[in-house]
Design an enzyme around this catalytic site. Structure first.
Site, PDB file in Angstrom:
ATOM      1  N   ILE A   1      -8.045  -4.403   0.520  1.00 44.22           N
ATOM      2  CA  ILE A   1      -7.379  -3.923  -0.694  1.00 44.22           C
ATOM      3  C   ILE A   1      -6.746  -5.141  -1.382  1.00 44.22           C
ATOM      4  O   ILE A   1      -5.925  -5.839  -0.772  1.00 44.22           O
ATOM      5  CB  ILE A   1      -6.297  -2.860  -0.369  1.00 44.22           C
ATOM      6  CG1 ILE A   1      -6.887  -1.718   0.498  1.00 44.22           C
ATOM      7  CG2 ILE A   1      -5.663  -2.323  -1.653  1.00 44.22           C
ATOM      8  CD1 ILE A   1      -8.007  -0.930  -0.130  1.00 44.22           C
TER       9      ILE A   1
ATOM     10  N   SER B   1      -3.901   3.782   9.099  1.00 43.45           N
ATOM     11  CA  SER B   1      -4.623   3.111  10.173  1.00 43.45           C
ATOM     12  C   SER B   1      -5.389   1.913   9.597  1.00 43.45           C
ATOM     13  O   SER B   1      -4.954   1.292   8.617  1.00 43.45           O
ATOM     14  CB  SER B   1      -5.555   4.121  10.862  1.00 43.45           C
ATOM     15  OG  SER B   1      -6.140   3.540  11.999  1.00 43.45           O
TER      16      SER B   1
ATOM     17  N   ILE C   1       0.839  -1.213   0.000  1.00 45.59           N
ATOM     18  CA  ILE C   1       0.000   0.000   0.000  1.00 45.59           C
ATOM     19  C   ILE C   1       0.869   1.257   0.000  1.00 45.59           C
ATOM     20  O   ILE C   1       0.669   2.160  -0.821  1.00 45.59           O
ATOM     21  CB  ILE C   1      -0.966  -0.019   1.210  1.00 45.59           C
ATOM     22  CG1 ILE C   1      -2.054  -1.073   0.959  1.00 45.59           C
ATOM     23  CG2 ILE C   1      -1.585   1.360   1.442  1.00 45.59           C
ATOM     24  CD1 ILE C   1      -3.159  -1.121   1.982  1.00 45.59           C
TER      25      ILE C   1
ATOM     26  N   ASP D   1      14.481   0.359  11.773  1.00 45.02           N
ATOM     27  CA  ASP D   1      13.414  -0.253  12.578  1.00 45.02           C
ATOM     28  C   ASP D   1      12.661   0.889  13.254  1.00 45.02           C
ATOM     29  O   ASP D   1      13.249   1.639  14.045  1.00 45.02           O
ATOM     30  CB  ASP D   1      14.034  -1.206  13.626  1.00 45.02           C
ATOM     31  CG  ASP D   1      12.972  -2.046  14.333  1.00 45.02           C
ATOM     32  OD1 ASP D   1      11.821  -1.563  14.487  1.00 45.02           O
ATOM     33  OD2 ASP D   1      13.286  -3.183  14.727  1.00 45.02           O
TER      34      ASP D   1
ATOM     35  N   LYS E   1      -3.936   0.151  16.326  1.00 46.30           N
ATOM     36  CA  LYS E   1      -4.514   1.130  15.385  1.00 46.30           C
ATOM     37  C   LYS E   1      -5.484   2.076  16.094  1.00 46.30           C
ATOM     38  O   LYS E   1      -5.613   3.241  15.699  1.00 46.30           O
ATOM     39  CB  LYS E   1      -5.206   0.414  14.222  1.00 46.30           C
ATOM     40  CG  LYS E   1      -4.258  -0.413  13.337  1.00 46.30           C
ATOM     41  CD  LYS E   1      -3.228   0.426  12.592  1.00 46.30           C
ATOM     42  CE  LYS E   1      -2.465  -0.411  11.573  1.00 46.30           C
ATOM     43  NZ  LYS E   1      -1.439   0.323  10.832  1.00 46.30           N
TER      44      LYS E   1
ATOM     45  N   LYS F   1       7.985  12.064  15.925  1.00 45.58           N
ATOM     46  CA  LYS F   1       8.982  12.719  16.780  1.00 45.58           C
ATOM     47  C   LYS F   1      10.222  13.097  15.981  1.00 45.58           C
ATOM     48  O   LYS F   1      10.750  14.188  16.111  1.00 45.58           O
ATOM     49  CB  LYS F   1       9.412  11.775  17.913  1.00 45.58           C
ATOM     50  CG  LYS F   1       8.493  11.729  19.065  1.00 45.58           C
ATOM     51  CD  LYS F   1       8.418  13.025  19.833  1.00 45.58           C
ATOM     52  CE  LYS F   1       9.420  13.089  20.966  1.00 45.58           C
ATOM     53  NZ  LYS F   1       9.137  14.219  21.876  1.00 45.58           N
TER      54      LYS F   1
END
Ligand code: HXC
Length: 273
Positions: free
Chosen positions: A207, A160, A34, A83, A178, A143
């Site tokens: 999807i 999400s 995606i 990561d 989520k 951040k």
């Protein structure tokens, strides 16, 4: 079936070809199915992109392939061995992106991990791994990129899901993560709005031809899923790309703290699998 965009996207899309010219998008999970297509669409519309992934080879290969969609050489940077559970990795990736492209305008926090497991077989470590990748990873991404987004009055998009709107069985770990991502997005919309930074989520449904579908289908065929979806088809990665473009575009300049569900109306029916 290949699940990528090519230049024909420009002729069938409603977007202006130079919509994101001069802009830079920073994407975790950009080599996945995606997120890769989200990046392809942004690049086709003029953006430069940095894509981050855990696997160096896969990330660099995807960057090289997506870069071929751009008219400018060197428009897509692949940064592997990242990561998202480690904010230090993300800070280094931000530095590299700014060194290469000078700025960051958009962030897609798309890195995710998931598998099907009932609560009996879901170890604490497994639960923690998914929450750390999906939720802590989203926090870490923001951040690390925030100082750059503050300079450009940029925009954040979390990838999400809709699983947590109902009780989706065998998805306790990702549903918890989520739900946290949606909450994080709402808070950031309020806190960062005064800085000119918008923050939204896109929530894909089923999807076709994605890693998520193959991991989560639980033996149910795509045809059976499609028959239940109110719009009577599965989604495409291009559907998610369009929602992404809208949310980053000036057309959405008064939209923040929103979750754009792209699922053909499916979540209203509950679990399709
Ligand atoms: C039960 C499992 C498991 C499974 C892993 N674990 N797979 N438990 N069923 N199928 C457990 C392991 O046994 C271990 O716990 C713990 O999870 C951590 O696994 P590790 O292998 O140590 O590595 P780690 O890097 O932490 O694992 C990340 C992972 C893994 C998420 C668990 O599946 C992964 O790397 N996946 C690749 C990326 C991915 O999943 N992409 C999916 C994108 S689709 P123990 O206790 O045994 O040590 C997607 C869609 C989401 O996310 C939304 C849908 C709409």
């Amino acid at each position: 079936m290949p699940n990528t965009l090519d230049k024909s996207f420009l002729s069938r899309s409603v977007w202006k070809a130079d919509l994101f010219k001069g802009k830079v998008v920073f994407v975790t999970g950009g080599a996945g199915t995606i997120c890769r297509v989200q990046v392809e669409a942004m690049v086709l519309l003029g953006a430069k992109a940095a894509i981050l992934g855990r696997n160096l080879e896969k990330t660099e290969k995807a960057a090289q392939e997506i870069g071929q969609l751009s008219d400018e050489a060197g428009s897509v940077l692949g940064i592997g061995q990242i990561d998202v559970r480690n904010v230090g990795d993300l800070k280094k990736a931000v530095e590299r992106t700014v060194q290469e492209f000078g700025r960051i305008d958009y962030v897609i926090a798309g890195a995710a991990g998931n598998f099907i497991a009932d609560i009996t077989n879901l170890s604490a470590k497994a639960f923690q791994s998914v929450v750390a990748i999906d939720l802590l990873g989203s926090y870490n991404t923001v951040k690390a990129a925030l100082p750059e987004l503050a300079k450009t009055k940029g925009s954040i998009l979390f990838v999400s899901a809709t699983l947590h709107y109902t009780g989706t069985p065998f998805q306790a770990h990702v549903s918890a993560a989520k739900a946290g991502v949606d909450a994080l997005s709402n808070v950031l919309a309020v806190e960062l709005g005064p800085l000119g930074i918008r923050c939204n989520c896109v929530a894909p449904g089923a999807i076709a031809n994605t890693e998520g579908m193959s991991r989560l289908s639980n033996g149910v065929s795509l045809k059976d899923v499609e028959a239940k979806v109110p719009l009577q088809r599965s989604g495409t990665t291009e559907d998610i790309a369009h929602a992404t473009i809208y949310l980053f575009s000036p057309a959405a300049s008064y939209v923040t703290g929103h979750v754009q569900v792209v699922d053909g109306g499916a979540w209203h029916l509950g679990n399709l699998m």
